[in-house]
Structure formats: structure tokens, C-alpha cells
Design an enzyme around this catalytic site. Structure first.
Site, PDB file in Angstrom:
ATOM      1  N   GLU A 255       0.889  -1.164   0.000  1.00 36.73           N
ATOM      2  CA  GLU A 255       0.000   0.000   0.000  1.00 36.73           C
ATOM      3  C   GLU A 255       0.922   1.208   0.000  1.00 36.73           C
ATOM      4  O   GLU A 255       1.541   1.504   1.020  1.00 36.73           O
ATOM      5  CB  GLU A 255      -0.869   0.020   1.266  1.00 36.73           C
ATOM      6  N   CYS A 294      -3.110   8.653   3.308  1.00 37.72           N
ATOM      7  CA  CYS A 294      -2.733   8.149   1.980  1.00 37.72           C
ATOM      8  C   CYS A 294      -3.889   8.292   1.008  1.00 37.72           C
ATOM      9  O   CYS A 294      -3.685   8.322  -0.202  1.00 37.72           O
ATOM     10  CB  CYS A 294      -2.316   6.694   2.085  1.00 37.72           C
TER      11      CYS A 294
HETATM   12  P1  NAP Z   1       8.366   5.039   4.778  1.00 35.96           P
HETATM   13  O1  NAP Z   1       9.456   5.952   5.136  1.00 35.96           O
HETATM   14  O2  NAP Z   1       8.404   4.372   3.466  1.00 35.96           O
HETATM   15  O3  NAP Z   1       8.318   3.945   5.947  1.00 35.96           O
HETATM   16  C1  NAP Z   1       7.337   2.949   5.966  1.00 35.96           C
HETATM   17  C2  NAP Z   1       7.743   1.860   6.935  1.00 35.96           C
HETATM   18  O4  NAP Z   1       8.838   1.101   6.404  1.00 35.96           O
HETATM   19  C3  NAP Z   1       8.221   2.377   8.297  1.00 35.96           C
HETATM   20  O5  NAP Z   1       7.724   1.549   9.313  1.00 35.96           O
HETATM   21  C4  NAP Z   1       9.730   2.228   8.175  1.00 35.96           C
HETATM   22  O6  NAP Z   1      10.383   2.144   9.416  1.00 35.96           O
HETATM   23  C5  NAP Z   1       9.768   0.907   7.452  1.00 35.96           C
HETATM   24  N1  NAP Z   1      11.092   0.510   6.979  1.00 35.96           N
HETATM   25  C6  NAP Z   1      12.056   1.271   6.419  1.00 35.96           C
HETATM   26  N2  NAP Z   1      13.134   0.504   6.145  1.00 35.96           N
HETATM   27  C7  NAP Z   1      12.848  -0.761   6.548  1.00 35.96           C
HETATM   28  C8  NAP Z   1      13.554  -2.008   6.566  1.00 35.96           C
HETATM   29  N3  NAP Z   1      14.807  -2.127   6.109  1.00 35.96           N
HETATM   30  N4  NAP Z   1      12.949  -3.103   7.060  1.00 35.96           N
HETATM   31  C9  NAP Z   1      11.695  -3.035   7.542  1.00 35.96           C
HETATM   32  N5  NAP Z   1      10.973  -1.878   7.581  1.00 35.96           N
HETATM   33  C10 NAP Z   1      11.548  -0.758   7.081  1.00 35.96           C
HETATM   34  O7  NAP Z   1       6.937   5.757   4.842  1.00 35.96           O
HETATM   35  P2  NAP Z   1       6.371   6.788   5.938  1.00 35.96           P
HETATM   36  O8  NAP Z   1       7.128   8.070   5.797  1.00 35.96           O
HETATM   37  O9  NAP Z   1       6.283   6.137   7.277  1.00 35.96           O
HETATM   38  O10 NAP Z   1       4.873   6.996   5.422  1.00 35.96           O
HETATM   39  C11 NAP Z   1       4.479   7.945   4.468  1.00 35.96           C
HETATM   40  C12 NAP Z   1       4.114   7.289   3.162  1.00 35.96           C
HETATM   41  O11 NAP Z   1       3.242   6.196   3.364  1.00 35.96           O
HETATM   42  C13 NAP Z   1       3.383   8.205   2.207  1.00 35.96           C
HETATM   43  O12 NAP Z   1       3.950   8.101   0.937  1.00 35.96           O
HETATM   44  C14 NAP Z   1       1.953   7.671   2.170  1.00 35.96           C
HETATM   45  O13 NAP Z   1       1.271   7.880   0.969  1.00 35.96           O
HETATM   46  C15 NAP Z   1       2.158   6.233   2.438  1.00 35.96           C
HETATM   47  N6  NAP Z   1       0.968   5.644   3.041  1.00 35.96           N
HETATM   48  C16 NAP Z   1       0.226   4.771   2.315  1.00 35.96           C
HETATM   49  C17 NAP Z   1      -0.898   4.199   2.873  1.00 35.96           C
HETATM   50  C18 NAP Z   1      -1.743   3.222   2.103  1.00 35.96           C
HETATM   51  O14 NAP Z   1      -2.582   2.576   2.696  1.00 35.96           O
HETATM   52  N7  NAP Z   1      -1.544   3.076   0.819  1.00 35.96           N
HETATM   53  C19 NAP Z   1      -1.270   4.526   4.181  1.00 35.96           C
HETATM   54  C20 NAP Z   1      -0.490   5.415   4.883  1.00 35.96           C
HETATM   55  C21 NAP Z   1       0.631   5.978   4.306  1.00 35.96           C
HETATM   56  P3  NAP Z   1      11.085   3.449  10.101  1.00 35.96           P
HETATM   57  O15 NAP Z   1      10.002   4.380  10.474  1.00 35.96           O
HETATM   58  O16 NAP Z   1      11.771   2.861  11.266  1.00 35.96           O
HETATM   59  O17 NAP Z   1      12.006   4.007   9.065  1.00 35.96           O
END
Ligand code: NAP
Length: 522
Positions: A255, A294
Site C-alpha cells: 500500500e 494516503c
Molecule cells: P516510509 O518511510 O516508506 O516507511 C514505511 C515503513 O517502512 C516504516 O515503518 C519504516 O520504518 C519501514 N522501513 C524502512 N526501512 C525498513 C527495513 N529495512 N525493514 C523493515 N521496515 C523498514 O513511509 P512513511 O514516511 O512512514 O509513510 C508515508 C508514506 O506512506 C506516504 O507516501 C503515504 O502515501 C504512504 N501511506 C500509504 C498508505 C496506504 O494505505 N496506501 C497509508 C499510509 C501511508 P522506520 O520508520 O523505522 O524508518
């Protein structure tokens, strides 16, 4: 306070200081979170072994009962969660309700749905398929719970709902949950899990959490596991192309981000109630959770003849929105979650400004109530207008994760369909029309680009659930840049946690199998 991780049935602290979790209103440090040095391989193995056997010893009905008990515990602690949502996410009460109550409500919904599956331990599809001349030889498709662990990686914006909308289906299916919330807002997720651990409802190993970075988590996935990821397209790309993910062939549901559109149809005149409902919905979507949803509306498509009226009406609404410390009376929109997100939003506005003119907001020194614009992570609601959207690119591919949207005119139906497709695949879209013919054409044409469409006419304009709200009854996910994944959708959401297998045999044997379970269509 240093947040502990819950793995192998125990609370353990990561090495070092960890990352600071802050209050985005004033920068105050609330806690530190870290998972450095935590044995993630052992943690997953424990969940697979203990959690799976404990959960799969129960039937669907019994696991549905667990969900109900979990929802009860969370409900009792709801006020505490609201407080954390305010402190760590800058949520208003309405924002916190979407996250906290949305999560609890999803658990409750799956508890009710799960009970309809009764005492079965596996599921089967309706009907059988004849395979040969001999009518007795047929095939039945059955679904059995996965043999591994479900790794749920979530974004920062929904520390409660993000966890429970995934965990509800997973636990109901009998697959243990390994939660990896975003570090920045993991305080709420960890507190909820701590309350459930203390309530001692779930079998050992059913629910684990790490509160810091994911580190080498993907190195330990095994066949039988499943990963459900929510977050940015970049991280999704990195994780789903991890060699271990490819080698094991595990399911990896994504997602990701999305340039969701709202469309005002040509039949809606500017003096009609539906026009007013459209403007209200767009303004609400831009400001709820400070635009950090999102599913929030990012692109506003309106008839060329109405664009000035929409711009005026939206601007008037946004100007009335009080922004500041959500604890202060009358505040309707809080800050973004942290400095990094504030900076990213400003950079995103700069990118959009190359193709669109800012017609409201965009000021970095605006007045906030009960807070300080310099010490908080505030971003002013910002409306842009692009008069030539058919020739633009960045307004269709830049997701600004904040209270920001771009207004654009269309000239005819062909340009609506083209503009919609420029989003590259979205989670949600909404269409405001009273025209039955256009309704049908729009629903079918836009469906290919969306996971969910909200179609609003005057009969439902006061009773719908909202453009940005993912309802547990409906699928959540979208094609293309939205990740191509699918979650929720009632019992359809169980599919990803099961293996579907064709059993080819004598029909009477197949009917014996069917008698031990319930029909399931996904
Ligand atoms: P992000 O930076 O991509 O992080 C998402 C998750 O991935 C976090 O829990 C992050 O942990 C984790 N992660 C990073 N590296 C990893 C690894 N090596 N192993 C396991 N996990 C890892 O996204 P965000 O800034 O939190 O969220 C914003 C984005 O999410 C926006 O683009 C938004 O559109 C999208 N979003 C989409 C939806 C949907 O349902 N489609 C819903 C909400 C948000 P850390 O925090 O520890 O880095």
C-alpha cells in the site's frame, strides 16, 4: 523513556539511545525507540512456532472471540490513546478518532464477520469443478492458513488503524502478527500492544512488535510468511526486491502513495447543494490529519466553467480553518508529524509550484493558535491551481503528504479520463454527480485506475462515510503507483493469509471435506 520491543514473549530494549519521538507542536522529546541488536531472526522464529500453533489450535469462531476481547481492552484505554495521538502525532480529537476508533472498530467488525465462519479450521470455495469424463472425479479449492508469520510494516500516519486493519484479518486467519510500526509514532502502537499483553488474551507469540528501525528484518523471511507493507513507494521498492523476498517467493502486499482525485461533474451547478457538499469534502480531506492520509484528495478536477467558483469557495473554507495546538480550543488542524515531514511538504509545494499557482496558503510564517509556528511542524493548508493540467506532469506524480491539493479544469469527458489516468493508479477517487448516465460511465471507466470510488449524488451527500475513510467492508489498496495491493474488504481480506489449494479427488470425498468447513468466496 526508552520504548521496549516485545519479542519471544518478552519485553527487550534495543542497544544505544534510539531515535527520539517528539511532540510536533513544540519539539518536546516524549520517548526514544530503538531495535538495534534485537535478534529479529529469533523473534520471527518464535512467532512462527509458538504464535502459529497457539492460534491455529483455535477455530475461526474462537479467534473471532479473541478479536472481540482485544477490542474491549483497547476500548477501555481509549482516552489514553487519544492523549498519545495528540502528543506524538499532533492529532486533533477528530484525527485521533479516525486512527484509534478506526482501529478498534475494524477489530470489532472482523470479530462479527469471523463468527460467521464458526468452528471451521480451514475454508473452501463454493462448488466443485468437473475434470474428466468420469463425473466422480472433480476438484475442490480449499484455503488453509499460512504456516509462517505475517510481518506488518506500517507508515507513521496511522499507528493504531494501520496496525489493527492488518492484524484483524491476520489473527482471524490464525497467522501471528509481527508489527513494525514507523519509528516516529511507535509510542501509540507499543502502548496498545502492551495493554493487550498485560490483559493476557492471546496465545504466546501471536503479537510481537519492534519499535525502532527494520534493520535486517527481510533477511529472515521464510516460505509461508507474508509481508504487508504500507509506506512510501521507495521503501516498498527496496523491501520487495530484497533477495530473500525474491528467493522465498513470499507474498508481499504493498500500500504505497497515491495522487487521489475528486471530480466535480459538469451537471453540478455552482448554486446546488451538491456543489457545496463537494467543496466541504475537499476542504475536509485537505485538513483532516493535516492531510497526512494516503487516501486524501490531492487532485481536484472541475469543469472549466466552474473553476473560479470552486477556487473561491474552497479558499473561503480553508481560510476559516483554525490551525495550531490541537489542545487549544477551536483548533481544527494540527501540525505535521515531525520536521522531516514538514520539510518534505514544503519541498513538494515548491515542485508543484513549477506547474501551478498557489491560490491559498504556502506561507511558512502564518498565524497558529496556541503554538509557535517556528517551534512546531505546522504547514499551512495550501491550494494550487494549474490551468493546463493536460500538459503538466509534476501535479500528477508528486504526492505532498500534507494539507496540499491542486485544482485543475477539464474541458470534456475525454480529458477527465485522461487526467484520472495521469495519477498512475490511486487508492481512492470520488465523483460528485446527479447525472445517472455520467455516474455509470465514470464508475466503470475510473474503476481501472482506483481501488475504491466514492460516488456522491444528492441522495447520499449527507450520509456517506467520506472520501478518505477506508471502511473495513470495502477493499483498500490501489493499482499502479498505489502499490497494487489489497487489504480489508470484509472476509476477502483473509485471502492473503491463506494458501489456496486445488484438491482433485472423488466427489464424495470432496463433499466430506466440505462438510467440515464453510464456503468462502474471495
Ligand atoms: P516510509 O518511510 O516508506 O516507511 C514505511 C515503513 O517502512 C516504516 O515503518 C519504516 O520504518 C519501514 N522501513 C524502512 N526501512 C525498513 C527495513 N529495512 N525493514 C523493515 N521496515 C523498514 O513511509 P512513511 O514516511 O512512514 O509513510 C508515508 C508514506 O506512506 C506516504 O507516501 C503515504 O502515501 C504512504 N501511506 C500509504 C498508505 C496506504 O494505505 N496506501 C497509508 C499510509 C501511508 P522506520 O520508520 O523505522 O524508518
Amino acid at each position: 523513556m526508552k520504548l521496549q520491543n516485545y519479542i519471544c514473549g518478552d519485553w527487550v530494549e534495543g542497544q544505544g539511545q534510539g531515535a527520539a519521538l517528539t511532540n510536533p507542536v513544540n519539539g518536546e522529546v516524549l520517548a526514544y525507540a530503538g531495535s538495534e541488536g534485537v535478534d529479529l531472526g529469533a523473534a520471527l522464529a518464535y512467532a512462527r512456532d509458538q504464535g502459529r500453533s497457539g492460534l491455529q489450535a483455535l477455530n475461526y469462531g474462537e479467534r473471532a472471540q479473541l478479536l472481540e476481547s482485544m477490542a474491549q481492552v483497547l476500548q477501555e484505554n481509549r482516552e489514553k490513546y487519544y492523549q498519545i495521538a495528540y502528543q506524538n502525532s499532533g492529532n486533533t480529537k477528530v484525527d485521533a478518532a479516525i486512527d484509534v476508533d478506526g482501529g478498534i472498530g475494524t477489530l470489532k467488525y472482523y470479530a462479527v464477520m469471523g463468527k460467521t465462519l464458526g468452528d471451521a479450521h480451514f475454508l473452501c470455495e463454493p462448488g466443485t469443478d468437473r475434470l474428466a469424463k468420469d463425473k466422480a472425479f472433480q476438484a475442490l479449492h480449499i484455503l488453509t492458513p499460512l504456516t509462517g508469520v505475517a510481518i506488518h510494516i506500517n507508515a507513521f500516519n496511522f499507528p493504531s488503524w494501520g496496525l489493527w486493519e492488518k492484524a484483524a484479518g491476520s489473527l482471524l486467519a490464525g497467522v501471528p502478527v509481527f508489527a513494525k510500526p514507523a519509528t516516529a509514532t511507535s509510542l501509540l502502537t507499543q502502548t496498545m500492544i502492551r495493554d493487550l499483553v498485560n490483559a493476557d488474551i492471546l496465545p504466546n507469540g501471536s503479537l510481537s512488535i519492534i519499535c525502532g528501525g527494520g534493520h535486517d528484518l527481510m533477511d529472515y523471511v521464510q516460505t509461508g510468511d507474508v509481508v504487508l507493507f504500507t509506506g512510501s513507494a521507495d521503501t516498498a521498492q527496496k523491501l520487495r526486491t530484497h533477495p530473500r523476498v525474491i528467493e522465498t517467493g513470499i507474498r508481499f502486499n504493498v500500500e504505497a502513495d497515491s495522487l487521489n482525485m475528486a471530480l466535480l461533474a459538469e451537471d453540478v451547478t455552482t448554486d446546488s447543494p451538491l456543489f457545496e457538499a463537494f467543496v466541504k469534502e475537499v476542504a475536509k480531506e485537505m485538513t483532516t490529519k493535516a492531510g497526512q492520509k494516503c487516501t486524501a484528495i490531492r487532485r481536484i478536477l472541475v469543469p472549466a466553467a466552474s473553476i473560479d467558483a470552486v477556487a473561491d469557495a474552497l479558499t473561503a473554507r480553508l481560510a476559516k480553518t483554525v490551525i495550531g495546538d490541537p489542545a487549544s480550543d477551536g483548533v481544527r488542524m494540527g501540525p505535521l508529524v515531525n520536521r522531516a515531514q514538514q520539510q518534505a511538504a514544503w519541498e513538494g509545494i515548491d515542485i508543484l509550484s513549477r506547474e501551478a499557482e498557489i491560490i491559498f496558503g504556502g506561507d511558512r510564517q502564518f498565524a497558529v493558535q496556541g503554538g509557535d509556528v517556528d517551534s512546531g511542524c505546522f504547514v499551512q493548508p495550501t491550494l494550487l491551481r494549474c490551468n493546463k493540467p493536460m500538459n503538466a506532469e509534476r501535479i500528477h506524480d508528486t504526492e505532498v503528504f500534507g494539507p496540499v491539493a491542486t485544482l485543475m479544469p477539464y474541458s470534456d469527458e475525454a480529458s477527465i479520463w485522461a487526467l484520472a489516468s495521469f495519477g498512475g493508479g490511486s487508492l481512492a477517487g470520488s465523483v460528485f454527480t446527479n447525472d445517472e448516465g455520467f455516474f455509470a460511465r465514470a464508475a466503470v471507466t475510473l474503476a481501472a485506475h482506483h481501488g475504491r470510488l466514492l460516488m456522491v449524488d444528492e441522495t447520499v451527500m449527507n450520509g456517506h462515510t467520506g472520501h478518505g475513510i477506508a471502511m473495513p467492508q470495502c477493499v483498500h489498496g490501489g493499482p499502479g503507483r498505489a502499490g497494487g495491493g489489497e487489504e480489508l474488504g470484509g472476509l476477502r481480506g483473509l485471502r492473503i493469509y491463506h494458501q489456496r489449494t486445488a484438491i482433485q479427488a472423488n466427489i464424495s470425498q470432496l463433499e466430506n471435506l466440505r462438510a467440515a468447513t464453510v464456503d468462502f468466496s474471495s
